[in-house]
Design an enzyme around this catalytic site. Structure first.
Site, PDB file in Angstrom:
ATOM      1  N   LYS A 116     -42.014  69.495 -64.589  1.00 21.83           N
ATOM      2  CA  LYS A 116     -43.188  69.401 -63.817  1.00 21.83           C
ATOM      3  C   LYS A 116     -44.493  69.295 -64.465  1.00 21.83           C
ATOM      4  O   LYS A 116     -45.487  68.687 -64.063  1.00 21.83           O
ATOM      5  CB  LYS A 116     -43.007  70.040 -62.501  1.00 21.83           C
ATOM      6  CG  LYS A 116     -41.945  70.122 -61.570  1.00 21.83           C
ATOM      7  CD  LYS A 116     -41.489  68.898 -61.206  1.00 21.83           C
ATOM      8  CE  LYS A 116     -40.082  68.704 -60.771  1.00 21.83           C
ATOM      9  NZ  LYS A 116     -39.243  67.377 -60.705  1.00 21.83           N
ATOM     10  N   GLU A 200     -51.587  75.152 -59.155  1.00 18.78           N
ATOM     11  CA  GLU A 200     -52.370  73.938 -58.398  1.00 18.78           C
ATOM     12  C   GLU A 200     -53.174  74.617 -57.230  1.00 18.78           C
ATOM     13  O   GLU A 200     -52.669  75.658 -56.651  1.00 18.78           O
ATOM     14  CB  GLU A 200     -51.353  72.979 -57.871  1.00 18.78           C
ATOM     15  CG  GLU A 200     -50.712  72.183 -58.882  1.00 18.78           C
ATOM     16  CD  GLU A 200     -49.647  71.270 -58.198  1.00 18.78           C
ATOM     17  OE1 GLU A 200     -49.351  71.378 -57.196  1.00 18.78           O
ATOM     18  OE2 GLU A 200     -49.000  70.277 -58.779  1.00 18.78           O
ATOM     19  N   HIS A 235     -37.930  73.145 -47.058  1.00 18.57           N
ATOM     20  CA  HIS A 235     -37.873  72.274 -48.082  1.00 18.57           C
ATOM     21  C   HIS A 235     -36.864  71.394 -47.648  1.00 18.57           C
ATOM     22  O   HIS A 235     -36.586  70.630 -48.744  1.00 18.57           O
ATOM     23  CB  HIS A 235     -38.094  72.924 -49.332  1.00 18.57           C
ATOM     24  CG  HIS A 235     -39.117  73.909 -49.587  1.00 18.57           C
ATOM     25  ND1 HIS A 235     -40.414  73.314 -49.692  1.00 18.57           N
ATOM     26  CD2 HIS A 235     -39.230  75.183 -49.615  1.00 18.57           C
ATOM     27  CE1 HIS A 235     -41.483  74.383 -49.597  1.00 18.57           C
ATOM     28  NE2 HIS A 235     -40.557  75.320 -49.699  1.00 18.57           N
ATOM     29  N   ARG A 291     -34.050  59.545 -59.137  1.00 15.04           N
ATOM     30  CA  ARG A 291     -32.797  59.078 -58.387  1.00 15.04           C
ATOM     31  C   ARG A 291     -32.854  58.187 -56.948  1.00 15.04           C
ATOM     32  O   ARG A 291     -33.965  57.856 -56.628  1.00 15.04           O
ATOM     33  CB  ARG A 291     -32.056  60.503 -57.857  1.00 15.04           C
ATOM     34  CG  ARG A 291     -32.943  61.170 -56.971  1.00 15.04           C
ATOM     35  CD  ARG A 291     -32.230  62.220 -56.454  1.00 15.04           C
ATOM     36  NE  ARG A 291     -32.977  62.862 -55.301  1.00 15.04           N
ATOM     37  CZ  ARG A 291     -33.900  63.796 -55.230  1.00 15.04           C
ATOM     38  NH1 ARG A 291     -34.268  64.121 -56.188  1.00 15.04           N
ATOM     39  NH2 ARG A 291     -34.512  64.156 -54.194  1.00 15.04           N
TER      40      ARG A 291
HETATM   41  C1  MV4 Z   1     -47.708  71.924 -52.652  1.00 11.64           C
HETATM   42  C2  MV4 Z   1     -48.149  72.297 -51.342  1.00 11.64           C
HETATM   43  C3  MV4 Z   1     -49.532  72.335 -51.255  1.00 11.64           C
HETATM   44  N1  MV4 Z   1     -50.380  72.412 -52.105  1.00 11.64           N
HETATM   45  N2  MV4 Z   1     -48.663  71.802 -53.453  1.00 11.64           N
HETATM   46  C4  MV4 Z   1     -43.076  71.840 -51.416  1.00 11.64           C
HETATM   47  C5  MV4 Z   1     -41.821  71.406 -52.348  1.00 11.64           C
HETATM   48  C6  MV4 Z   1     -42.367  70.807 -53.554  1.00 11.64           C
HETATM   49  N3  MV4 Z   1     -41.910  69.400 -53.616  1.00 11.64           N
HETATM   50  C7  MV4 Z   1     -43.800  70.756 -53.260  1.00 11.64           C
HETATM   51  N4  MV4 Z   1     -44.100  71.490 -52.218  1.00 11.64           N
HETATM   52  C8  MV4 Z   1     -45.568  71.911 -51.980  1.00 11.64           C
HETATM   53  N5  MV4 Z   1     -46.453  71.549 -52.888  1.00 11.64           N
HETATM   54  C9  MV4 Z   1     -49.924  71.954 -53.472  1.00 11.64           C
HETATM   55  N6  MV4 Z   1     -50.771  71.805 -54.512  1.00 11.64           N
HETATM   56  C10 MV4 Z   1     -47.476  72.144 -50.566  1.00 11.64           C
HETATM   57  C11 MV4 Z   1     -45.756  72.230 -50.517  1.00 11.64           C
HETATM   58  C12 MV4 Z   1     -44.994  72.410 -49.522  1.00 11.64           C
HETATM   59  C13 MV4 Z   1     -44.869  73.590 -49.014  1.00 11.64           C
HETATM   60  C14 MV4 Z   1     -45.670  74.738 -49.326  1.00 11.64           C
HETATM   61  C15 MV4 Z   1     -45.160  76.075 -48.834  1.00 11.64           C
HETATM   62  C16 MV4 Z   1     -44.493  76.148 -47.693  1.00 11.64           C
HETATM   63  C17 MV4 Z   1     -43.905  74.998 -47.226  1.00 11.64           C
HETATM   64  C18 MV4 Z   1     -43.972  73.714 -47.847  1.00 11.64           C
HETATM   65  C19 MV4 Z   1     -43.501  72.597 -47.175  1.00 11.64           C
HETATM   66  C20 MV4 Z   1     -43.627  71.359 -47.852  1.00 11.64           C
HETATM   67  C21 MV4 Z   1     -44.422  71.200 -48.748  1.00 11.64           C
END
Ligand code: MV4
Length: 489
Positions: A116, A200, A235, A291
């Site tokens: 990433k 981030e 997630h 994918r």
């Molecule tokens: C984030 C975010 C907020 N800000 N990045 C979750 C899985 C991965 N694909 C990326 N994710 C996130 N990245 C930034 N810069 C929020 C999520 C996020 C999340 C974070 C904390 C708790 C639950 C979440 C659910 C979906 C996405």
């Protein structure tokens, strides 16, 4: 043209891939673990070979074994589906070396997007918007403090080898940052064997919007519009829709162009997804999935394009015949992931035998499943029963149709999340399209509503169960009921 495809996966996605192969007149090969001996994908395929064992590492993850089978049965291609080996660059590389077509992008691109930090850096260089944060691995706490001071709290610490939220930690101040980095590193190290992390800016209430792209081996790349995947729990996506309720023609063009230019810059081939995080009109690149995704059918429904068929044609070396201007978004599609899990017990898996099963149908309904009546859902793998997908001319019709399809769905045996889906689909905020990745955790009323639905539907469930009773039993029950009614009068 590819002649025979080994499908290195199981259940609904294995069947989904074999369907595309059949449409193209291509032979199919299934592989299966011990518990999957009677699974539907083994019967659907033209040939099926056992992988001795049950645990994923001895079966669907053992790529040497799988490549060995492909060679023995003269399969010229392997489709990895999603999960398992689908984003394993070593597997893709082994296929390349052994002269077997891997139906997906090159091993180099899988590896590039798998890290990433590298993905973020590569994408930022194309000029695409990425969330403010570190450009390199964060090893030094002083550097972490400095970056966080620049971008402002809250920040999120993520694993370079991560994805799916594993090892993510949020920090609201300098004190929490130290712990967040330590924790994240520790989890990343044990889960991925790579403790590398980055920082981030934490976006507090975002939407998850992703773009489907397809690219041939000749530099032709198009996008098939977006999917809104904000409705998730821990997630795990639960409901996806296309188009996103917030999308406009203008924004789709803007985000779509960014998605295509990212794919171009890395010479991407085959199908892929660019994930964005969206908040208040701003969007940022999050990660790329190299994918086919679980939720690909909603894009197929609104574009009319068979994504898996396109994957096979591209991997066969065909030129993309579709042009961006050919892609029209028609109506609205929703997917509900139907899982064998108990929404009233913290969504604990409920793998068991399907004593009765009847899937919905009628206009605008598609069910992609890997199950049938009498099938036992194994506890070894994820407990998804099916994907219920509906189409409507607009979002309102699509929601109404999903509610109708959920009403029709009969699953007797395991507990399922169907009542939970019913609760979400009647939630006012959902109906208004006011979504965010925190929707499920914020809308606590949905759980109460789920419980109410389960209680209210007890008699309906009893009625539905009766269709699976043998004639003699049904007659006996009918007689008892009749006697009871007569005596009551
Ligand atoms: C984030 C975010 C907020 N800000 N990045 C979750 C899985 C991965 N694909 C990326 N994710 C996130 N990245 C930034 N810069 C929020 C999520 C996020 C999340 C974070 C904390 C708790 C639950 C979440 C659910 C979906 C996405």
């Amino acid at each position: 043209m590819i002649k025979k495809i080994l499908v290195a996966n199981r259940s609904e996605i294995a069947v989904r891939i074999m369907r595309a192969a059949r449409d193209l007149g291509i032979k199919t090969v299934a592989i299966y673990s011990d518990v999957d001996t009677h699974a539907i994908h083994t019967k659907y395929a033209d040939e099926a070979y056992p992988l001795e064992g049950d645990h994923a590492k001895d079966t669907y993850l053992d790529y040497r074994k799988i490549i060995g089978i492909a060679k023995k049965c003269n399969a010229d291609a392997i489709h990895p589906g999603y999960g398992f080996l689908s984003e394993n660059p070593n597997f893709a590389y082994s296929c390349e070396k052994e002269g077997i077509i891997f139906i997906g992008p090159s091993s180099g691109v899988i590896e590039l997007m798998g890290n990433k930090i590298v993905a973020r850096k590569t994408v930022a260089l194309t000029g695409a918007p990425v969330v403010p944060g570190s450009t390199e691995e964060v090893t030094d706490i002083n550097l972490a403090l400095q970056i966080s001071a620049e971008i402002g709290y809250p920040v999120i610490v993520k694993a370079a080898a991560g994805g799916g939220g594993i090892g993510m930690r949020i920090a609201n101040n300098d004190k929490e940052l130290n712990d967040a980095i330590e924790q994240s590193k520790k989890i990343a190290g044990s889960a991925f064997g790579n403790p590398s992390v980055f920082i981030e800016k934490y976006v507090t209430n975002p939407r998850h919007i992703e773009f489907q792209i397809i690219a041939d081996n000749f530099g032709n790349i198009i996008h098939l519009g977006e999917r809104e995947c904000s409705i998730q729990r821990r997630h795990q996506k639960l409901i996806e829709e296309a188009p996103s309720p917030i999308m406009t023609e203008e924004l789709r063009k803007k985000m779509g162009d960014v998605a295509v230019s990212i794919a171009k810059s890395i010479n991407y081939t085959n199908a892929g997804t660019i994930e964005f995080i969206y908040t208040n009109g701003d969007f940022y690149f999050m990660e790329m999935n190299t994918r086919v995704q679980v939720e690909h059918p909603i894009t197929e429904i609104v574009t009319g394009i068979d994504i898996v068929k396109q994957q096979i044609l591209i991997a066969s070396g065909e030129k993309l015949l579709l042009k961006q201007e050919d892609i029209k978004i028609n109506g609205h599609a929703i997917e509900c992931r139907i899982n064998a899990e108990d929404p009233l017990n913290n969504f604990a898996p409920s793998p068991s035998k399907l004593k009765g099963y009847r899937s919905p149908g009628g206009i605008g309904v598609r069910v992609d499943s890997g199950v049938f009546t009498t099938y036992s859902i194994p506890s070894f793998y994820d407990p998804m029963i099916s994907k219920l997908i509906v189409w409507g001319q607009n979002r309102a019709e699509s929601i109404a149709r999903m509610r109708r399809a959920l009403y029709e769905y009969i699953i007797i045996g395991p507990k399922t999340n169907i009542p939970f889906h019913k609760a979400v689909l009647s939630n006012e905020k959902f109906i208004q399209g006011e979504l965010s990745t925190h929707f499920i955790s914020e809308q606590q009323a949905i759980l109460t509503q789920t419980m109410n639905i389960i209680n209210e539907e007890k008699s309906l469930q009893e009625k539905l169960k009766s269709i699976f009773r043998s004639d003699s039993k049904t007659a006996a029950i009918a007689a008892v009921v009749e006697t009871y009614l007569r005596n009551r009068q």
